[in-house]
Design an enzyme around this catalytic site. Structure first.
Site, PDB file in Angstrom:
ATOM      1  N   LYS A 190     -12.349  -1.541   7.995  1.00 27.31           N
ATOM      2  CA  LYS A 190     -11.637  -2.339   8.990  1.00 27.31           C
ATOM      3  C   LYS A 190     -12.239  -2.063  10.378  1.00 27.31           C
ATOM      4  O   LYS A 190     -12.953  -2.883  10.902  1.00 27.31           O
ATOM      5  CB  LYS A 190     -10.136  -1.993   8.990  1.00 27.31           C
ATOM      6  N   TRP A 227       0.827  -1.207   0.000  1.00 26.45           N
ATOM      7  CA  TRP A 227       0.000   0.000   0.000  1.00 26.45           C
ATOM      8  C   TRP A 227       0.861   1.256   0.000  1.00 26.45           C
ATOM      9  O   TRP A 227       0.525   2.258  -0.649  1.00 26.45           O
ATOM     10  CB  TRP A 227      -0.987  -0.011   1.168  1.00 26.45           C
ATOM     11  N   ASP A 277      -1.605   7.017   6.520  1.00 30.67           N
ATOM     12  CA  ASP A 277      -2.648   6.101   6.069  1.00 30.67           C
ATOM     13  C   ASP A 277      -2.910   5.146   7.223  1.00 30.67           C
ATOM     14  O   ASP A 277      -2.093   4.292   7.538  1.00 30.67           O
ATOM     15  CB  ASP A 277      -2.167   5.343   4.826  1.00 30.67           C
TER      16      ASP A 277
END
Length: 356
Positions: free
Chosen positions: A190, A99, A166
């Site tokens: 999440k 990511w 992030d």
């Protein structure tokens, strides 16, 4: 048989959050209309956004001068929006996996990108430390939790440049010193909500510093000025976020979430380290994620991988297959996961060991 959800995302949510969302989808606030069909500008929906924003600010003790946004596009769109809004000449990225690399790729379209440190040499199985941050960066970008590799930064860096995080997969799982960041963002699927909404926490006076013209929808100032209502926001996921934020507060807030996260992690890592069949993919305890616990079979038992997966699945464990970049197994233990659920997995591992 009870299913125990260890999926990495979309993932487990508190049952009461799911049930309350379902009720509102049938009839929103007694209006006779479904939450899925009302206007985002309906008088009953604005309070949903307002309360959700207020709860995020309360739970994370966000100082004055920050805005909380609910946007579309996922964290992947933020990989583009961040440099669009913040990168004038040069940005730094801490490369801790897939990511982070995707975020770096997008940033390179807008200016120079410096990899301040990386853990690629060991397949991202640790968090780099002791690196220097150039003081001429427009910002430093970090990914606090790496779902694929099972590493996590449970601390907030001190830097002299803007810090952007992030936090897609560990948001609300621990206290965060928001004042150290100019922006925090992440996909909600999440610890915040179902898939379909992205959260952004941005320092207002950090915006508008780049000289480039920014398209309307990609300019954070657009969404700040309209309170996330410039265009139709993802109504149902925002409502689910509200119910989940209420749940987190009722459990005792992010401090309570951090305590139970450690309890779950200590339990499962303890079994992984004890069990002769398994080993953790992240060796340094300081770098081990509390959210995504990755482990593999020891080399001499590697041929048992499919057998263990089938056995665990037969016992109700869902979503424990590891990412292809790491292999083995991954138990994702987000806020809604219970200690009892983790204990059930530990019991399965003990049973499998006894059978072999």
């Amino acid at each position: 048989m009870k299913k125990i959800n260890f999926n990495a995302g979309p993932c487990i949510l508190p049952r009461e959050v799911i049930e309350k969302t379902a009720q509102q989808i049938l009839d929103f606030n007694g209006s006779g209309l479904s939450l899925a069909e009302i206007s985002h500008r309906a008088k009953d929906f604005q309070p949903v956004v307002d309360e959700a924003v207020a709860l995020i600010k309360e739970l994370l003790n966000i100082p004055e001068g920050y805005s909380v946004l609910f946007l579309g596009g996922g964290a992947s769109l933020e990989f583009c929006m961040v440099p669009y809004n913040f990168l004038e000449k040069k940005a730094g990225y801490l490369n801790t996996g897939v990511w982070a690399k995707k975020a770096m790729k997008e940033a390179k379209l807008f200016g120079e990108v410096v990899e301040v440190a990386t853990s690629a040499d060991k397949n991202f199985s640790y968090i780099p430390k002791g690196f220097e941050v150039p003081e001429d960066l427009d910002y430093l970008h970090v990914t606090s939790n790496n779902t694929i590799y099972g590493t996590e930064m449970r601390y907030d860096l001190d830097t002299k440049v803007r810090l952007i995080g992030d936090m897609s997969s560990d948001f609300l799982s621990r206290p965060v010193d928001v004042a150290k960041y100019d922006m925090i963002y992440g996909g909600a699927q999440k610890n915040l909500s179902m898939a379909g909404v992205t959260f952004v926490i941005v320092k207002d006076d950090a915006l508008g510093k780049v000289t480039r013209q920014i398209p309307t929808m990609l300019d954070y100032r657009t969404h700040v000025s309209k309170g996330s209502m410039f265009n139709t926001p993802p109504v149902v996921p925002i409502y689910t976020a509200l119910e989940n934020l209420r749940w987190v507060k009722a459990q005792g807030g992010v401090e309570a979430m951090a305590k139970i996260a450690k309890e779950r992690a200590d339990l499962l890592y303890g079994e992984i380290d004890r069990n002769k069949l398994f080993r953790a993919t992240v060796q340094d305890a300081e770098d081990r994620s509390y959210m995504n616990i990755c482990f593999v079979l020891n080399d001499e038992y590697a041929d048992l991988q499919q057998e263990f997966f089938d056995y665990a699945t037969s016992k109700g464990m869902v979503g424990i297959k590891g990412h292809r970049d790491v292999g083995g197994f991954r138990a994702s233990c987000y806020n809604a996961q219970t200690v009892e659920g983790v204990q059930a997995l530990v019991d399965v591992m003990k049973e499998f060991e006894a059978n072999h």
